[in-house]
Each structure stands twice: as C-alpha cells, then as structure tokens.
Design a protein around this motif. Structure first.
Motif, short mmCIF file in Angstrom:
data_model
loop_
_atom_site.label_atom_id
_atom_site.label_comp_id
_atom_site.label_asym_id
_atom_site.label_seq_id
_atom_site.Cartn_x
_atom_site.Cartn_y
_atom_site.Cartn_z
N ASP A 1 17.74 37.91 124.54
CA ASP A 1 16.55 38.74 124.70
C ASP A 1 16.82 39.91 125.65
O ASP A 1 16.41 41.04 125.41
CB ASP A 1 15.38 37.90 125.22
CG ASP A 1 14.08 38.68 125.27
OD1 ASP A 1 13.46 38.86 124.21
OD2 ASP A 1 13.70 39.12 126.37
N THR A 2 17.52 39.62 126.75
CA THR A 2 17.83 40.67 127.73
C THR A 2 18.77 41.71 127.14
O THR A 2 18.60 42.92 127.37
CB THR A 2 18.47 40.05 128.99
OG1 THR A 2 17.59 39.06 129.53
CG2 THR A 2 18.71 41.12 130.05
N VAL A 3 19.75 41.27 126.38
CA VAL A 3 20.67 42.20 125.72
C VAL A 3 19.91 43.11 124.75
O VAL A 3 20.15 44.32 124.68
CB VAL A 3 21.78 41.43 124.96
CG1 VAL A 3 22.54 42.34 124.01
CG2 VAL A 3 22.75 40.79 125.96
N GLU A 4 18.96 42.53 124.03
CA GLU A 4 18.14 43.32 123.10
C GLU A 4 17.32 44.36 123.86
O GLU A 4 17.17 45.51 123.42
CB GLU A 4 17.22 42.40 122.31
CG GLU A 4 16.41 43.11 121.22
CD GLU A 4 17.30 43.78 120.19
OE1 GLU A 4 16.90 44.84 119.67
OE2 GLU A 4 18.40 43.25 119.91
N GLN A 5 16.80 43.97 125.02
CA GLN A 5 16.03 44.91 125.85
C GLN A 5 16.92 46.05 126.35
O GLN A 5 16.50 47.21 126.40
CB GLN A 5 15.41 44.17 127.03
CG GLN A 5 14.29 43.22 126.64
CD GLN A 5 13.89 42.37 127.82
OE1 GLN A 5 13.56 42.88 128.88
NE2 GLN A 5 13.91 41.06 127.65
N LEU A 6 18.16 45.72 126.73
CA LEU A 6 19.10 46.75 127.16
C LEU A 6 19.38 47.75 126.04
O LEU A 6 19.46 48.96 126.26
CB LEU A 6 20.41 46.11 127.64
CG LEU A 6 20.44 45.61 129.08
CD1 LEU A 6 21.65 44.71 129.30
CD2 LEU A 6 20.45 46.78 130.06
N LYS A 7 19.52 47.23 124.84
CA LYS A 7 19.79 48.11 123.69
C LYS A 7 18.58 49.00 123.39
O LYS A 7 18.73 50.18 123.06
CB LYS A 7 20.16 47.27 122.46
CG LYS A 7 21.51 46.59 122.59
CD LYS A 7 21.83 45.73 121.37
CE LYS A 7 23.19 45.07 121.50
NZ LYS A 7 23.49 44.19 120.34
N GLU A 8 17.38 48.43 123.52
CA GLU A 8 16.16 49.22 123.32
C GLU A 8 16.06 50.31 124.39
O GLU A 8 15.68 51.46 124.11
CB GLU A 8 14.92 48.32 123.39
CG GLU A 8 14.76 47.39 122.20
CD GLU A 8 13.57 46.47 122.36
OE1 GLU A 8 12.85 46.60 123.38
OE2 GLU A 8 13.35 45.63 121.48
N PHE A 9 16.39 49.92 125.62
CA PHE A 9 16.35 50.87 126.72
C PHE A 9 17.35 52.00 126.48
O PHE A 9 17.07 53.18 126.72
CB PHE A 9 16.65 50.14 128.02
CG PHE A 9 16.71 51.03 129.23
CD1 PHE A 9 15.60 51.76 129.63
CD2 PHE A 9 17.88 51.14 129.98
CE1 PHE A 9 15.64 52.58 130.75
CE2 PHE A 9 17.93 51.96 131.10
CZ PHE A 9 16.81 52.68 131.48
N GLN A 10 18.53 51.64 125.99
CA GLN A 10 19.56 52.64 125.70
C GLN A 10 19.07 53.62 124.63
O GLN A 10 19.35 54.82 124.71
CB GLN A 10 20.84 51.95 125.25
CG GLN A 10 22.05 52.86 125.21
CD GLN A 10 23.34 52.08 125.05
OE1 GLN A 10 23.39 51.06 124.36
NE2 GLN A 10 24.40 52.54 125.67
N GLU A 11 18.35 53.11 123.65
CA GLU A 11 17.78 53.98 122.62
C GLU A 11 16.80 54.97 123.24
O GLU A 11 16.74 56.14 122.85
CB GLU A 11 17.08 53.15 121.55
CG GLU A 11 18.01 52.46 120.56
CD GLU A 11 18.78 53.46 119.72
OE1 GLU A 11 18.17 54.40 119.19
OE2 GLU A 11 20.01 53.31 119.60
N SER A 12 16.00 54.48 124.20
CA SER A 12 14.99 55.36 124.83
C SER A 12 15.65 56.47 125.64
O SER A 12 15.04 57.52 125.86
CB SER A 12 14.07 54.52 125.73
OG SER A 12 14.71 54.16 126.94
N LEU A 13 16.89 56.25 126.09
CA LEU A 13 17.58 57.27 126.88
C LEU A 13 17.95 58.49 126.04
O LEU A 13 18.16 59.58 126.58
CB LEU A 13 18.84 56.68 127.51
CG LEU A 13 18.65 55.62 128.60
CD1 LEU A 13 20.01 55.09 129.04
CD2 LEU A 13 17.88 56.17 129.78
N LYS A 14 18.05 58.29 124.72
CA LYS A 14 18.49 59.39 123.86
C LYS A 14 17.53 60.58 123.90
O LYS A 14 17.93 61.72 123.72
CB LYS A 14 18.64 58.89 122.42
CG LYS A 14 19.79 57.92 122.22
CD LYS A 14 19.89 57.47 120.77
CE LYS A 14 21.07 56.50 120.57
NZ LYS A 14 21.18 56.05 119.17
N THR A 15 16.25 60.29 124.13
CA THR A 15 15.26 61.36 124.18
C THR A 15 14.84 61.72 125.60
O THR A 15 14.13 62.71 125.80
CB THR A 15 13.99 60.96 123.39
OG1 THR A 15 13.46 59.75 123.92
CG2 THR A 15 14.32 60.76 121.92
N ALA A 16 15.28 60.92 126.58
CA ALA A 16 14.82 61.14 127.96
C ALA A 16 15.23 62.49 128.52
O ALA A 16 14.51 63.08 129.32
CB ALA A 16 15.35 60.02 128.86
#
Length: 209
Positions: free
Chosen positions: A71-86
C-alpha cells in the motif's frame, strides 16, 4: 503483535492532503507547495521505515507487513505521478521535484535501507550525508559489515545528488556496492538527464512569456 487498527495506522494517503491552489505564482505559494510536497515524502519514507522496524520486531506478521508495504509503495507511485504537474509554470520547483523523484526511486529500490539517507535526498542535502559519513567512519561501535553497507549507501546518495566524491570513494563503491545500488545509479543518471531537459524547457517557456 499490532492489531489490524494499528497496522492500518501506518497508511497515509499523500494525495488526501490539500495542496496550495496556486502552484506557479509568487514565492509564498511556491514555498508552501515545496514544503507540502517534502512533508508528504517524509511521511511516506518514515512510514516505510516504521514498517521495516515493526516487522523486524515481530509487531507485524508477514502478511500484514506485505500488505502495508504494498500500500505504501502504491502511495509513493501516486505521489510521484502528482509531481509531474507540480512544477508546471514554475521552474523554481524543477530542482526540488527532481530531488524528490530521486528519493522516491531510492525508496522503491532494494539498495537503500536507511530512511535518513532517502529523506536527505528528497531535500537535496548532500552536506548532511557527508557529515553523517564522517561520524560513521569515526564510530568504533558499528559492526564492520554494517558500517561498510551504510558507507556505500551514503556515498551513492551523495554522488546521485551531485555531491563531490573522491576517486578512492568511487572505487570503494564499485568494490562493495550491491547490484540493487548499481541499478539505482543507472536510474538516478536517467533522472538527472530528465531534470536537465525539464529545466531547459521551463526556461524556454519563461523566455517566451
């Protein structure tokens, strides 16, 4: 053993936090967003460290550990996706986002065990790790094998962030580094190239305005 409720308390969803609405205008908004992103990354990295400790201490069984880590790894991947537009429209965030991407890659790799190292990577702080390396090398209480492992992690992180490493230290990393760390070095080199391209694109866009 942790109860299911305690086990779930490790889970933190980074995208649930409210980010500042304005990500590209003004130093205040930019600094708020940067701090928000760094705090989210710190929480997730600490969460991984807590899971490892709880599993090692027997507070989480194998199934609970694997479920929580997945679950934590999945959250990290989601967070990484959010960085693309940050960093859209704000090139001052490009370096920070690049550093956080580097830290996420380290967290997801099997080469890094020390969460302090990963957090420092996310904040672009090679000087902190150099100080930590000096302290470690003076510490006579650490087991020789463990010291060697930590030294290689620290040196790999310092090098990945663009910090200075000597030719002797490079040879030391090659001699004692793991395959996982070698894979990370390849990924970090790739990320450095992407970050440079992103920065160049941002500068071109800014020049056109």
């Amino acid at each position: 053993r942790l109860s299911k409720q305690c086990h779930n308390s490790y889970v933190h969803h980074p995208l649930a936090d409210t980010m500042p609405a304005n990500t590209g205008k003004g130093n205040v908004e930019t600094n708020k967003l940067r701090q928000n992103l760094e705090d989210q990354l710190d929480r997730l990295v600490n969460q991984l460290g807590d899971l490892e400790s709880a599993h090692a201490d027997g507070d989480l069984d194998d199934d609970e550990y694997e479920e929580s880590k997945e679950d934590t790894v999945e959250q990290l991947k989601e967070f990484q996706e959010s960085l693309k537009t940050a960093a859209d429209g704000d090139m001052s965030l490009v370096d920070s986002v690049g550093a956080m991407n580097l830290a996420i890659s380290a967290a997801l790799s099997k080469g890094f065990k020390n969460t302090e190292v990963i957090r420092a990577m996310g904040r672009r702080d090679p000087s902190h790790l150099r100080t930590r390396l000096t302290e470690l090398q003076r510490d006579g209480k650490v087991d020789a094998e463990e010291k060697r492992t930590q030294e290689v992690e620290l040196l790999t992180a310092i090098q990945a962030m663009g910090g200075k490493v000597t030719a002797e230290e490079v040879d030391y990393m090659k001699e004692h580094g793991s395959a996982a760390l070698e894979d990370f070095e390849k990924v970090s080199s790739s990320l450095a190239g992407v970050a440079a391209l992103n920065l160049a694109s941002s500068e071109v866009a800014a020049a056109k305005k």
